[in-house]
Design an enzyme around this catalytic site. Sequence first.
Site, short mmCIF file in Angstrom:
data_model
loop_
_atom_site.label_atom_id
_atom_site.label_comp_id
_atom_site.label_asym_id
_atom_site.label_seq_id
_atom_site.Cartn_x
_atom_site.Cartn_y
_atom_site.Cartn_z
N HIS B 78 0.76 -1.30 0.02
CA HIS B 78 0.04 0.09 -0.07
C HIS B 78 0.77 1.22 -0.22
CE1 HIS B 78 -2.22 3.10 2.68
NE2 HIS B 78 -2.98 2.97 1.49
N GLU B 81 1.93 2.03 -3.30
CA GLU B 81 0.98 2.54 -4.26
C GLU B 81 0.78 4.00 -3.96
OE1 GLU B 81 -2.96 3.79 -3.35
OE2 GLU B 81 -3.26 1.83 -2.96
N HIS B 82 1.06 4.38 -2.76
CA HIS B 82 1.00 5.96 -2.56
C HIS B 82 2.04 6.61 -3.34
CE1 HIS B 82 -1.71 7.20 0.99
NE2 HIS B 82 -2.05 5.96 0.56
N GLU B 158 -3.64 7.98 7.60
CA GLU B 158 -4.51 6.88 7.11
C GLU B 158 -4.82 5.87 7.86
OE1 GLU B 158 -3.65 5.91 3.10
OE2 GLU B 158 -5.48 4.64 3.06
#
Lengths: 462, 460
Positions: B78, B81-82, B158
Amino acid sequence: MTRYARWIAGLAGLALAAALPAGNGAKAVEVQHVITPLGLEAWLIQNDRIPVISIEFAFPGGLTTDPEGKEGLTNLVSYLLDEGAGNIESRDFQNLLNDRAIDLYFTPGVDHFYGTMRTTALHAEEAFDLLRLALTAPRFDAEAVERMRAAVLADIRRTVADPSWMARRAFYEVAYPGHPFGRPSRGTAATLGGLTTDDLHDFVARRFTRDGLVIGVAGDIDADTLAIALDTVFGALPETSDFEPIAPPGPPPVGESILVQRDGPQSSMLVVQNGVDREDPDYYAALVMNQILGASALRSRLGRELRERRGLTYGITSWLRETELVDLLMVAGQLSNENVPEALTQTRAVWLEMAQGGVTEDEVSDSVAYLTGSFPLLFTSSEGIAGMLVWAQLEGMGIDFIEDRTARLEAVTADQVSRLAAELLDGDGLTAVVVGNPPDAFQADTVLSAEEMAERELDAGL
Amino acid sequence: MPLCTRASVFSTAAAALIGLQTLASPAHSGVFEPEMFELDNGMQVVVVTNRSAPVVTHMVWYRVGAADETPGVSGIAHFLEHLMFRGTDSLDDGEFSRIVGRNGGQDNAFTSWDMTAYFQNVAVDRLPLVMEMEADRMVNLALDADIVDTERSVIIEERRERIDDNPSSRLSEQMLAALYQNHPYGRPIIGWEHEMAELSLEDAAEFYETWYAPNNAILIVSGDIDAAELRPLAERIYGPIPSRPVPERARPQEPEVAIARRIVLTDPNVQQPSWRRFYLAPSYARGATEHAYALQVLNEIFGAGTTSRLYEALVLDQGIAVGAGSAYSPVYFDETEIGIFVAPNGDVDPEVIEAAVDAEIALLLSEGVEEWEVESAKERLVLAAIYARDSLGGPARTLGRALTAGVGIDVVEEWPERIGAVTADDIMAAAHAVLRPGRSVTGLLLPGDPEAETGQESAQ
C-alpha cells in the site's frame, strides 16, 4: 400484483428532444423533455444498450421543514415508504422488491425529499406500480414503525461515535441556535419517540404533491412508455403542497473556535466560512476557486501544503455547501491530535495567500479543464444519469445544461477568481471546529464534550 | 487518493459482485463478453466495450498485494501504491494526478491482499496520454528520501483515520488476525503501525523491482473502445517494457485449529454495539473450492437483505436486532471468510443475539433449505447481476479482481450458469463444511471502559 392495462396502449406523451454533445463532442447525449398527458414533466436520457431503468425524483421541502419538537419526521418517513403499502404488508412488499431485484429507496436532503428506483426492464411494470403504492398509500403499520424507529436510533448511535459527524453537528448547533439548521435532522431519541403514525400520514398527504416535483429518468424506456408510467405513479398525487417555508438564518459565525473534547488518537477538523449563492454571478468562479483551494487532496493548494509537503493528514478536502438558505465554504480533515495547531495555521496561510496573491492562469485553466472534462464521467450509469437530470432541474438549468455549464465555466478568468478570493477568503475569519484532544495551543471559545453531546442525542427524555 | 479496499470483505453487496448477467439480451452468452489478448512481453490485456458515453476507464492491475509482503514489512504494498503518485524520472512529484485532472480525468488507486490497481477515468481521446503515464511509472518510478518520509506520515495518518480511531474497524482487524493464524490475510492491508513506521525507501524499491513487471500486470480498459482500437496503442505503449522473472505467489496456509475464538472490544466511543462472526471459507481458487458457488447461494438465503432468514428471525420475528446479515465473496487467491453481522436492538444482550444466530445456524444444518428458497435466491442473484453492466468501472473492477485472484474470467463469464446449477444438496454440503465453530472467530463491540474488561483473545 396489479398490472397496467394501459401499459402498451399508446397514450402518447409529448416529447421534445435536445441533442447535446458530451465530452469531446464525439457523441451526442440526447436529453428528452417528456410531458405526460396529465401534464407532469420529466427529463429522460434513453439508452437501450443495457436492460435497466433508473428514475430519480425530488419533492420540495427537506429535513429542515420538520416542526420544532418533531425533529426526525422527514427522515423516519424515508425509512418507512417501502415497508408496506396498499394492501401489501411489509414483508410481502420487501419480497416483491427483492424477488424482482428492484432497488427502491428514499433520501431526505436539506431542501428536498428524494426518491430513487432502479429496475430491470423485465420488471418495470411491477416496479412502477410498487413505487406508486409507496408514495400514495404507505401503511405505516405499528410493527414497521417501531422497527424503523429502532433502526434510526441505531443509526444515531453509530454516528455520534463518528468524530467527523460530531464536528458538523457541533458547528450547526453553535452557528444556528434555535433555527432548523441548528437542530438534529434525524431527531433525538426523545423527538423520535414522540412521532406518531398520524404525523407520518400527515407528512405524506401534505408533502408528496405534483407542484415542484422534479423527475429524471435514464435507461431502457422510451418517452411514450415513460409518460404513461409517470401518470400512473404520480398522477393521483394532490396538486399542491402545504408546508411552511422556513425563514433564513443569520450569517455563520466569524472567527469562532469550537472544541468538542473526545478521546482518541486523532482529531477531526472542520473549518468553515461564508460561501457563494447559486444565483450569484460569481458562482462559477467560486467553483473554480474551490478546485484550486482544496477540492482534491491530490491536486489542490491545501492538499499540497498539508498532505504532500507536510504529511499532516491523509485526507483534506474543501467544498461549497449550497442549500437554499445557507451557503458555506467548508474544509474537513482528520489528523493526529498534536498536528491540529499546525494544520490550522497552514490552512489560514493558504487562505491568506490566495486572498492576497490570487490565482494563476494555469491554475484556472487546469481547474476549468477538470470541471468540464470530468462532467461526462457522471453519465456512465443509469442511476448517475437520472441523478444528474434531477440536479440540473433543481439548479434551474435548461435542457442544454451540459453545454451551458461548460460555457459558464470556460468564461471564468483568473482575474475574476482572484478578485473573488480577495473579497471572500478571510483566513482570520475562519471558524474552526475540532473534535478530539488537541494540545493547548488550540484555544477554543466554546468547549463542548462529545460524551455530553452524544447523551443529549440519545436521551429518550424518560 | 490512494486507498485500501476492505469493502470487498465486509459489504454485503460484494457477495454479488462477481455475478453479472445479461438476462434480457439473448444474443449475449457471457456476462461482459470481454475481448482478451496478450502482449509479447506477457502483459495481459482485457477490453470491455460500452459505448454509452465517449469515456473509458483505464486500469493497470498488478498481481501483488499485502498478502505477498515479506513478514516484518507489512504495509509496503500500500505504501508503494502511494509513492507511485510521487514522481518518476520525467514527472515531478504530484504531476501525474495534476495532468490527469487538467485533462478532465479522475485517477486513483487501491490495494488489497491479492492485488494493487491504478486507474484513470478519462475521455476516450485522452486514453493514449494516461497509458503513456501509467507505462512510465511501471518502470521509471523515482523515489526521494524526503518524499518517502512525508508519505510515511500520510499512511500512518490514514491508518489512524481508518482503523485506530474507528472501534468497528479495530474489531474487524483483530478478528481477522485471530481467524488467520498463519496466512497473511491476518495482517491488515495498511500494515501494523510499528512496522509502517520503519518502512524505508529501500523496502519500497525492492517491492517495486520484484513485482512491478509487465508480465505480472493486467491492462483492463472498459468503455468506448474495442480490442481492435486498443491493440495498437497497447503494443506501442506497454509493448516495449521488458519482462522479467517474478516470484511465485506462495503464501503459508492455515492449520486445522478446531478452536472457536472470541474477541471483545470495549471502547467509550462506542454507542451502538455490534456482534459478528467470521468462518474460514473457500475461495474460487483455494480450499474446498467445490463449495464456492453453493456458499454464494447460501449467503443469499441466509443473510442477504431484508428477506433473508437472519433478518426475518432476528429483526422481524424476535425484534432483538435492528440489522442482521451475512457477506461472502469467493474472489480471493487463498481461502477467505464468510461473515455474519448483527446490530442489537437497544440494550439487547449480545449473548441473546449469539444464541439466536446459533439457533438459526442449527436450524439450517438440521432442517436444510427449502426448494423455493434456493430457486428464488438464484433468481435474485442473476437478476441483480444485470446491474453490474450499468457502470463504466464495475466490469473492469470485477474482471480485474478475478484475474488477480488467480482464476480465469470464466468465473465471471460463466457465473450465471454455475449459480444456476447449484442444488439444495450442494448448499447443505457447503453449510456443513463451512459453518464449524472450530474454524470461526466471534467478535463483540461494546461500549465501556477498555480497562474494565479483557480485550484479549481467549479460547471458548
